[in-house]
Enzyme design. Sequence first.
Site, short mmCIF file in Angstrom:
data_model
loop_
_atom_site.label_atom_id
_atom_site.label_comp_id
_atom_site.label_asym_id
_atom_site.label_seq_id
_atom_site.Cartn_x
_atom_site.Cartn_y
_atom_site.Cartn_z
N HIS A 143 -5.79 0.90 -1.93
CA HIS A 143 -6.33 -0.34 -1.37
C HIS A 143 -6.28 -1.38 -2.48
CE1 HIS A 143 -9.06 0.85 2.30
NE2 HIS A 143 -7.82 1.29 2.43
N HIS A 193 -4.51 7.29 -0.54
CA HIS A 193 -3.76 6.05 -0.39
C HIS A 193 -4.44 4.96 -1.23
CE1 HIS A 193 -6.75 5.38 2.81
NE2 HIS A 193 -6.52 4.09 2.65
N ASP A 227 -8.48 3.95 8.54
CA ASP A 227 -8.63 5.14 7.69
C ASP A 227 -9.52 6.18 8.36
OD1 ASP A 227 -7.15 3.81 5.74
OD2 ASP A 227 -8.95 3.13 4.66
N GLU A 258 0.85 -1.18 0.00
CA GLU A 258 0.00 0.00 0.00
C GLU A 258 0.89 1.24 0.00
OE1 GLU A 258 -3.06 1.60 3.25
OE2 GLU A 258 -3.76 -0.25 2.29
#
Length: 180
Positions: free
Chosen positions: A123, A121, A134, A57
């Site tokens: 996933h 970000h 998150d 990630e």
Amino acid sequence: MGRKHRICKSKEHRAQRATSLLRLCKRTTSVSETIRVEIKEEAYLSLLRYRQYEGFEAGGVFTGSVIGLNQYRISKVSLPCTIIDTASTTGFERDAQKANDFIFNDYEASNHTRYYLGEWHTHPENNPTPSFVDINSIEMIYKHSNRVIDGVFLIIVGIKNNYYGFYDGRMFHKVTVDIV
């Protein structure tokens, strides 16, 4: 965002994920009618380069500007601000110095017209939704950061679709984003 535990198929993990999703649903509304968000095509394409088909990630920050009452434009997306040796397939730690340098440099380069709007970000899922981590991370950023706008945007880059949200200090709002 933050550290996440590895995905497992235990009853405890499934219960925690269900609780997390229920918590998000209870605190999420759609405000597409009241908040208008645009993302410059260059910034959008930059995000797509980081889609997590495999591997670790990644995440960073983005900047933009207010273009009207409840209208925002996302203009620049940082490179990943990931501390490499802490990244996993389901989590990472953000390098705050890299993120702050990006925000400051873009603020200066834009003649003080672009500023921090939020976090992005990845996933490793087709249609991402915010995890419990998150949600907590964005709440903490809202409480402890200097913000120009009264909220924090969150973009989660998925394999097929992205999640776009806005946290106003009380709840998360799912927003629609127009590419310009």
